[in-house]
Design an enzyme around this catalytic site. Structure first.
Site, PDB file in Angstrom:
ATOM      1  N   ASP A  57       9.961  -9.339   0.899  1.00  0.00           N
ATOM      2  CA  ASP A  57       8.867 -10.481   0.497  1.00  0.00           C
ATOM      3  C   ASP A  57       8.484 -10.740  -1.152  1.00  0.00           C
ATOM      4  OD1 ASP A  57       8.493 -10.874   3.247  1.00  0.00           O
ATOM      5  OD2 ASP A  57       7.126  -9.121   3.362  1.00  0.00           O
ATOM      6  N   ARG A 107      24.998   9.197  -4.060  1.00  0.00           N
ATOM      7  CA  ARG A 107      25.146   8.497  -2.636  1.00  0.00           C
ATOM      8  C   ARG A 107      26.195   7.497  -2.670  1.00  0.00           C
ATOM      9  NH1 ARG A 107      18.525   7.971  -2.095  1.00  0.00           N
ATOM     10  NH2 ARG A 107      18.027  10.112  -1.670  1.00  0.00           N
ATOM     11  N   SER A 109      13.026   7.626  -7.097  1.00  0.00           N
ATOM     12  CA  SER A 109      12.138   6.292  -6.903  1.00  0.00           C
ATOM     13  C   SER A 109      10.783   6.363  -6.886  1.00  0.00           C
ATOM     14  CB  SER A 109      12.719   5.835  -5.459  1.00  0.00           C
ATOM     15  OG  SER A 109      12.745   6.639  -4.616  1.00  0.00           O
ATOM     16  N   LEU A 110      10.245   7.572  -6.219  1.00  0.00           N
ATOM     17  CA  LEU A 110       8.729   7.739  -6.285  1.00  0.00           C
ATOM     18  C   LEU A 110       8.300   8.047  -7.661  1.00  0.00           C
ATOM     19  CD1 LEU A 110       8.614  10.222  -3.115  1.00  0.00           C
ATOM     20  CD2 LEU A 110       8.094   7.653  -3.094  1.00  0.00           C
ATOM     21  N   HIS A 116      19.540   1.376   1.954  1.00  0.00           N
ATOM     22  CA  HIS A 116      18.275   2.353   1.677  1.00  0.00           C
ATOM     23  C   HIS A 116      17.511   1.820   0.559  1.00  0.00           C
ATOM     24  CE1 HIS A 116      16.262   6.418   2.218  1.00  0.00           C
ATOM     25  NE2 HIS A 116      16.688   6.459   0.610  1.00  0.00           N
ATOM     26  N   ARG A 143      20.822   4.508  -7.597  1.00  0.00           N
ATOM     27  CA  ARG A 143      19.585   5.372  -7.908  1.00  0.00           C
ATOM     28  C   ARG A 143      19.860   6.771  -7.772  1.00  0.00           C
ATOM     29  NH1 ARG A 143      15.473   7.509  -4.675  1.00  0.00           N
ATOM     30  NH2 ARG A 143      16.365   6.352  -2.642  1.00  0.00           N
ATOM     31  N   ILE A 146       3.105   4.193  -2.638  1.00  0.00           N
ATOM     32  CA  ILE A 146       2.767   4.946  -3.814  1.00  0.00           C
ATOM     33  C   ILE A 146       2.562   3.842  -5.048  1.00  0.00           C
ATOM     34  CG2 ILE A 146       5.163   5.451  -4.469  1.00  0.00           C
ATOM     35  CD1 ILE A 146       4.112   8.283  -5.256  1.00  0.00           C
ATOM     36  N   ALA A 147       3.161   2.864  -5.248  1.00  0.00           N
ATOM     37  CA  ALA A 147       3.180   1.910  -6.498  1.00  0.00           C
ATOM     38  C   ALA A 147       1.934   1.122  -6.270  1.00  0.00           C
ATOM     39  CB  ALA A 147       4.278   1.007  -6.401  1.00  0.00           C
ATOM     40  N   HIS A 170      22.596   4.904   1.963  1.00  0.00           N
ATOM     41  CA  HIS A 170      22.344   6.005   1.980  1.00  0.00           C
ATOM     42  C   HIS A 170      23.418   6.695   3.046  1.00  0.00           C
ATOM     43  CE1 HIS A 170      20.673  10.091   2.686  1.00  0.00           C
ATOM     44  NE2 HIS A 170      19.601   9.938   1.917  1.00  0.00           N
ATOM     45  N   SER A 225       0.748  -1.310  -0.046  1.00  0.00           N
ATOM     46  CA  SER A 225       0.130   0.019   0.026  1.00  0.00           C
ATOM     47  C   SER A 225       0.769   1.454   0.073  1.00  0.00           C
ATOM     48  CB  SER A 225      -1.058  -0.112   1.280  1.00  0.00           C
ATOM     49  OG  SER A 225      -0.260  -0.182   2.516  1.00  0.00           O
ATOM     50  N   GLU A 267      19.236  18.168  -4.642  1.00  0.00           N
ATOM     51  CA  GLU A 267      19.829  16.813  -3.934  1.00  0.00           C
ATOM     52  C   GLU A 267      21.046  16.354  -4.911  1.00  0.00           C
ATOM     53  OE1 GLU A 267      15.830  15.339  -1.901  1.00  0.00           O
ATOM     54  OE2 GLU A 267      16.708  14.248  -3.474  1.00  0.00           O
TER      55      GLU A 267
END
Length: 511
Positions: free
Chosen positions: A213, A281, A382-383, A342, A377, A12-13, A234, A10, A115
């Protein structure tokens, strides 16, 4: 239990996919399963934001593409990078239309943060709790749709496959944590949005539910998985002795002007990269680890003392509040930091429509290997990736749903009985053994021999889990441990293969 579309996770994806399917197909049932509560996920922990090219004068899609490729060491799929970057403005507009709030600049437009690894300001954010804002608004939107059903405290044990055919997913086997029953749930489409694997590692910023999982169940079902050795650490997790997971100090803090210093108060990152604190990173993490090996210290520091405190507190209220809670005064104190696992850059292989190698099984978000990230990344991609790949999956599923026959799985619940009660202390001790093995050095710095020795230790853990009856308790703790050990073995297997391929200059393997 039966549903047309089953979403596992549950964040954002999962939520953005569920919302779009539910809106487009109001006659179809969409079930969202979570093993904890529906607001416990990696998304809710995200501090930074979403990378979106909005300033077309200073910035461009091509600059964002190049920054992503450079961060990923050129191991990205350029076509995927271009697709994701070009969709960003449209996906952002959808979030805003669903009620998501982002910080504004003095002119009333969207404030754009900077960033590490980004050549321009392009991070859309909601202070230092962007993920929490997204999660709240997506849950609210999903709750307004009558055909979305949330089912909490259901742990997915394994995927169900069509009889005599190992390449078609027909649903899942779950553990109802409340009734202690194992139940089959049939679905026409199954959508994995299960997040990452950070809890495998000694240090991590991931929440306790990040136990790999999705990857583990996909591997057991025969799905292709690759690039699992590309685990991003990170560089600025707040170091606290004995704490697991660690509190994240956002990349944006360095974008705001914070320094990284050693125990002598000296900045040392420029010895590695001319961008200093604004390097990517992987580079910053590697430099910190090297500094700690040289000094023998357990951590470095983030220095915010020179920054305007009022402006900093307005930008990062969550970080300031947490530091104050543990006794750190950012006006006078240095913040102890250490690199921590991270983000899982690899995962379940998917095409550009989020399809896995198993029919009717899709994956998006951190559990998926899309080709966007390559070896590392870029911050705040990622979002965005989750939004784009969930949209791509939606466009495919909404067109094909009627053509997918309803599976004929047996739905008999199985009430669980055990000869041995779950020994939580022993299971926890095995998790600690796993964490002690899985370190930054092992994955990113050690040689092939060290990795093989660690792999032997993991195989011993797997043998205990598989064959020693008292551990096969049928509890969530047991299944999570099984998934983490399974995935840790894959990470090391692929790290060893990558090491060998790099020496021979051959392409990476696919598992």
């Amino acid at each position: 239990m039966r549903t047309d579309v089953l979403v596992i996770g549950s964040g954002i994806a999962g939520l953005s996919f569920a919302i779009k399917i539910a809106q487009a197909r109001p006659e179809s049932s969409v079930t969202v399963l979570t093993k904890s509560s529906n607001d416990t996920c990696n998304t809710a922990q995200a501090q930074g934001g979403i990378a979106v090219v909005l300033d077309r004068v200073r910035d461009s899609f091509e600059q964002h593409v190049q920054d992503t490729l450079k961060a990923g060491r050129g191991l990205n799929d350029r076509k995927v990078v271009e697709m994701v970057v070009s969709q960003a403005p449209e996906r952002l507009s959808e979030l805003i239309s669903w009620g998501t709030s982002f910080d504004a600049d003095k002119e009333g437009g969207l404030a754009l943060g900077l960033e590490g690894g980004h050549s321009q300001r392009r991070i859309v954010h909601h202070k230092d709790l962007t993920g929490l804002e997204l999660e709240r608004k997506l849950l609210k939107k999903a709750a307004s749709l009558a055909n979305i059903i949330f089912t909490d405290k259901y742990f997915v044990i394994d995927l169900l496959l069509e009889e005599n055919c190992n390449k078609t997913c027909t649903g899942v086997k779950v553990l109802d944590k409340t009734s202690r029953q194992q139940i089959n749930i049939s679905s026409r489409v199954t959508f994995l949005a299960t997040g990452g694997s950070g809890m495998i590692f000694q240090n991590t910023t991931n929440p306790s539910v990040a136990t790999a999982d999705g990857v583990a169940m996909a591997v057991r079902a025969g799905a292709r998985v690759s690039n699992m050795n590309f685990i991003q650490f990170h560089p600025t997790a707040l170091f606290e002795e004995g704490k697991h997971p660690l509190f994240l100090l956002s990349e944006a803090v360095r974008g705001f002007g914070a320094y990284i210093v050693n125990h002598n108060g000296n900045r040392f990152l420029f010895k590695t990269d001319t961008r200093g604190e604004l390097a990517t990173r992987d580079i910053v993490s590697e430099a910190i680890v090297r500094e700690l090996k040289t000094s023998g210290e357990s951590h470095a520091f983030l220095d915010c003392r020179h920054l305007n405190f009022e402006a900093f507190q307005n930008e990062f209220p969550t970080i300031v509040a947490y530091c104050q809670r543990i006794g750190l005064n950012l006006k006078t104190d240095l913040i102890p930091i250490v690199p921590a696992a991270h983000y899982q850059c690899g995962g379940i292989d998917v095409d550009q429509n989020a399809r896995t190698s198993i029919s009717n099984l899709f994956a998006s978000g951190e559990c998926a290997n899309t080709g966007l990230h390559g070896a590392n990344r870029l911050a705040s991609n990622s979002l965005l990736e989750a939004l784009v790949y969930s949209h791509q999956a939606f466009e495919s599923v909404v067109q094909e749903l009627d053509e997918i026959k309803e599976p004929k799985n047996e739905i008999q619940p199985e009430i669980l009985t055990w000869e041995h009660e779950a020994d939580d202390e022993i299971i926890e001790s095995l998790r600690q053994r796993l964490n002690e093995v899985m370190t930054y050095d092992l994955v990113h710095a050690s040689g092939k021999r060290d990795k093989k020795e660690a792999l032997e230790q993991l195989e011993e853990l797997k043998d205990i889990i598989d064959h020693y009856p008292p551990f096969n308790t049928g509890t969530t703790a047991f299944y999570e441990l099984r998934n983490m050990v399974c995935t840790a073995i894959i990470i090391l297997d692929q790290a060893i293969d990558h090491h060998s391929k790099m020496r021979k200059n051959l392409p990476d393997p696919v598992m």
